[in-house]
Motif scaffolding. Structure first.
Motif, PDB file in Angstrom:
ATOM      1  N   GLN A 150       0.843  -1.188   0.000  1.00 47.41           N
ATOM      2  CA  GLN A 150       0.000   0.000   0.000  1.00 47.41           C
ATOM      3  C   GLN A 150       0.882   1.243   0.000  1.00 47.41           C
ATOM      4  OE1 GLN A 150      -3.091   0.144   2.957  1.00 47.41           O
ATOM      5  NE2 GLN A 150      -3.250  -2.087   3.072  1.00 47.41           N
ATOM      6  N   VAL A 151       0.464   2.255  -0.722  1.00 45.00           N
ATOM      7  CA  VAL A 151       1.193   3.522  -0.782  1.00 45.00           C
ATOM      8  C   VAL A 151       0.236   4.656  -0.446  1.00 45.00           C
ATOM      9  CG1 VAL A 151       2.464   5.136  -2.260  1.00 45.00           C
ATOM     10  CG2 VAL A 151       2.814   2.671  -2.523  1.00 45.00           C
ATOM     11  N   TYR A 152       0.665   5.516   0.488  1.00 41.01           N
ATOM     12  CA  TYR A 152      -0.045   6.759   0.812  1.00 41.01           C
ATOM     13  C   TYR A 152       0.879   7.903   0.432  1.00 41.01           C
ATOM     14  CZ  TYR A 152      -2.875   3.569   3.618  1.00 41.01           C
ATOM     15  OH  TYR A 152      -3.665   2.528   4.025  1.00 41.01           O
ATOM     16  N   THR A 153       0.464   8.696  -0.542  1.00 42.96           N
ATOM     17  CA  THR A 153       1.313   9.760  -1.057  1.00 42.96           C
ATOM     18  C   THR A 153       0.479  11.012  -1.292  1.00 42.96           C
ATOM     19  OG1 THR A 153       3.067  10.237  -2.675  1.00 42.96           O
ATOM     20  CG2 THR A 153       1.094   9.087  -3.500  1.00 42.96           C
ATOM     21  N   GLY A 154       1.079  12.029  -1.852  1.00 40.93           N
ATOM     22  CA  GLY A 154       0.382  13.271  -2.160  1.00 40.93           C
ATOM     23  C   GLY A 154       0.789  14.397  -1.227  1.00 40.93           C
TER      24      GLY A 154
ATOM     25  N   GLU B  11       7.690   7.770   5.333  1.00 34.19           N
ATOM     26  CA  GLU B  11       8.487   8.783   4.623  1.00 34.19           C
ATOM     27  C   GLU B  11       9.540   8.182   3.699  1.00 34.19           C
ATOM     28  OE1 GLU B  11       7.196  11.513   4.535  1.00 34.19           O
ATOM     29  OE2 GLU B  11       6.344  12.031   6.473  1.00 34.19           O
ATOM     30  N   LEU B  12       9.334   6.951   3.279  1.00 37.40           N
ATOM     31  CA  LEU B  12      10.251   6.338   2.322  1.00 37.40           C
ATOM     32  C   LEU B  12      10.294   7.137   1.022  1.00 37.40           C
ATOM     33  CD1 LEU B  12      11.891   3.561   1.574  1.00 37.40           C
ATOM     34  CD2 LEU B  12       9.910   3.287   0.090  1.00 37.40           C
ATOM     35  N   ASN B  13       9.138   7.611   0.577  1.00 32.68           N
ATOM     36  CA  ASN B  13       9.103   8.360  -0.688  1.00 32.68           C
ATOM     37  C   ASN B  13       9.927   9.638  -0.610  1.00 32.68           C
ATOM     38  OD1 ASN B  13       7.402   6.477  -1.966  1.00 32.68           O
ATOM     39  ND2 ASN B  13       5.601   7.426  -1.060  1.00 32.68           N
ATOM     40  N   ILE B  14       9.891  10.310   0.527  1.00 27.39           N
ATOM     41  CA  ILE B  14      10.706  11.529   0.706  1.00 27.39           C
ATOM     42  C   ILE B  14      12.189  11.169   0.726  1.00 27.39           C
ATOM     43  CG2 ILE B  14      11.309  13.325   2.402  1.00 27.39           C
ATOM     44  CD1 ILE B  14       8.855  14.060   0.888  1.00 27.39           C
ATOM     45  N   ALA B  15      12.532  10.059   1.386  1.00 26.86           N
ATOM     46  CA  ALA B  15      13.929   9.616   1.412  1.00 26.86           C
ATOM     47  C   ALA B  15      14.426   9.352  -0.008  1.00 26.86           C
ATOM     48  CB  ALA B  15      14.068   8.381   2.291  1.00 26.86           C
ATOM     49  N   LEU B  16      13.577   8.765  -0.837  1.00 27.33           N
ATOM     50  CA  LEU B  16      13.956   8.553  -2.239  1.00 27.33           C
ATOM     51  C   LEU B  16      14.068   9.886  -2.986  1.00 27.33           C
ATOM     52  CD1 LEU B  16      11.797   5.427  -3.130  1.00 27.33           C
ATOM     53  CD2 LEU B  16      14.299   5.575  -3.234  1.00 27.33           C
ATOM     54  N   TYR B  17      13.147  10.770  -2.726  1.00 29.38           N
ATOM     55  CA  TYR B  17      13.149  12.090  -3.365  1.00 29.38           C
ATOM     56  C   TYR B  17      14.465  12.833  -3.087  1.00 29.38           C
ATOM     57  CZ  TYR B  17      11.668  16.903  -4.367  1.00 29.38           C
ATOM     58  OH  TYR B  17      11.579  18.192  -4.847  1.00 29.38           O
TER      59      TYR B  17
ATOM     60  N   GLY C  18       4.708   8.963   2.199  1.00 34.19           N
ATOM     61  CA  GLY C  18       5.521  10.116   1.848  1.00 34.19           C
ATOM     62  C   GLY C  18       5.115  10.731   0.521  1.00 34.19           C
ATOM     63  N   ARG C  19       5.339  12.029   0.443  1.00 32.40           N
ATOM     64  CA  ARG C  19       5.084  12.762  -0.801  1.00 32.40           C
ATOM     65  C   ARG C  19       6.017  12.277  -1.901  1.00 32.40           C
ATOM     66  NH1 ARG C  19       3.143  18.389   0.738  1.00 32.40           N
ATOM     67  NH2 ARG C  19       2.772  18.144   2.954  1.00 32.40           N
ATOM     68  N   TYR C  20       5.652  12.625  -3.104  1.00 32.94           N
ATOM     69  CA  TYR C  20       6.505  12.419  -4.282  1.00 32.94           C
ATOM     70  C   TYR C  20       6.830  10.949  -4.553  1.00 32.94           C
ATOM     71  CZ  TYR C  20       7.355  17.262  -2.841  1.00 32.94           C
ATOM     72  OH  TYR C  20       7.211  18.558  -2.418  1.00 32.94           O
ATOM     73  N   ALA C  21       5.862  10.075  -4.418  1.00 40.23           N
ATOM     74  CA  ALA C  21       6.094   8.663  -4.722  1.00 40.23           C
ATOM     75  C   ALA C  21       6.559   8.518  -6.164  1.00 40.23           C
ATOM     76  CB  ALA C  21       4.823   7.856  -4.494  1.00 40.23           C
ATOM     77  N   LYS C  22       7.598   7.761  -6.342  1.00 37.47           N
ATOM     78  CA  LYS C  22       8.136   7.538  -7.689  1.00 37.47           C
ATOM     79  C   LYS C  22       7.210   6.610  -8.484  1.00 37.47           C
ATOM     80  CE  LYS C  22      13.006   8.432  -6.921  1.00 37.47           C
ATOM     81  NZ  LYS C  22      13.087   9.514  -7.884  1.00 37.47           N
ATOM     82  N   LYS C  23       7.229   6.811  -9.775  1.00 38.53           N
ATOM     83  CA  LYS C  23       6.387   6.021 -10.692  1.00 38.53           C
ATOM     84  C   LYS C  23       6.618   4.526 -10.483  1.00 38.53           C
ATOM     85  CE  LYS C  23       7.839   6.009 -14.910  1.00 38.53           C
ATOM     86  NZ  LYS C  23       8.361   4.861 -15.565  1.00 38.53           N
ATOM     87  N   GLU C  24       7.862   4.130 -10.274  1.00 37.30           N
ATOM     88  CA  GLU C  24       8.185   2.709 -10.100  1.00 37.30           C
ATOM     89  C   GLU C  24       7.528   2.123  -8.851  1.00 37.30           C
ATOM     90  OE1 GLU C  24      11.916   4.662 -11.957  1.00 37.30           O
ATOM     91  OE2 GLU C  24      10.352   5.208 -10.526  1.00 37.30           O
TER      92      GLU C  24
END
Length: 172
Positions: free
Chosen positions: A8-12, A104-110, A136-142
């Motif tokens: 599951q991904v929560y982003t935005g 916040e994994l998505n932010i860490a990737l960002y 996390g914000r900015y979830a990558k397309k992958e």
């Protein structure tokens, strides 16, 4: 969760990504499940850290020093995040927990604290019964492509814009 675990991904840009993951975690723990929450970037004393004192089956660990979002990450920020990713990789693969939150994994990737390829490998090799939550914000397309559920929080209005600071027990 009894047979197959999903991603599951929560982003935005809206409020509520971590809150949604915490709510799901509370529900899982109250159902007798074991939950691990790894918080990337965060190193401050958020109120949810106290939940471990009250909820057996819940583990929370932070992989950050302080919130560097207004600055560039330091080498120490990067080292702590990468160590956290390695720890979480082992946790996700072993299947000791029923739910794992990568907060916040998505932010860490960002912020390029680690590579998207490493994260995709972790997801690919997760224990088959494990429910994996990524926030996390900015979830990558992958990440969005390999997820089974994606929710985007959209900000319509926020009292922060009127100068209201983060409040203990509500936002922190």
């Amino acid at each position: 969760m009894d047979s197959k675990g999903y991603v599951q991904v929560y982003t935005g840009n809206g409020k509520g990504k971590t809150t949604a993951a915490l709510g799901l975690s509370l529900r899982a723990v109250c159902a007798g499940k074991k939950v691990f929450i790894g918080q990337f970037i965060k190193g401050m004393a958020y109120s949810e850290l106290k939940a471990m004192d009250h909820l057996p089956g819940l583990t929370i660990k932070q992989y950050g020093l302080d919130c560097f979002i207004v600055n560039d990450p330091t080498e120490e920020d990067i080292k702590i995040a990468q160590r956290g990713l390695r720890e979480m990789q082992a946790i996700i693969k072993e299947g000791k927990y029923d739910v794992v939150v990568m907060d916040e994994l998505n932010i860490a990737l960002y912020y390029h604290l680690f590579l998207i390829e490493d994260v995709l490998e972790i997801i690919k090799n997760k224990h088959h019964k494990l429910e994996l939550i990524i926030t996390g914000r900015y979830a990558k397309k992958e990440i969005l492509e390999v997820a089974d559920l994606v929710t985007e929080m959209k900000e319509i209005k926020h009292y922060y814009q009127k100068g209201v600071e983060a409040r203990v027990g509500i936002e922190k």
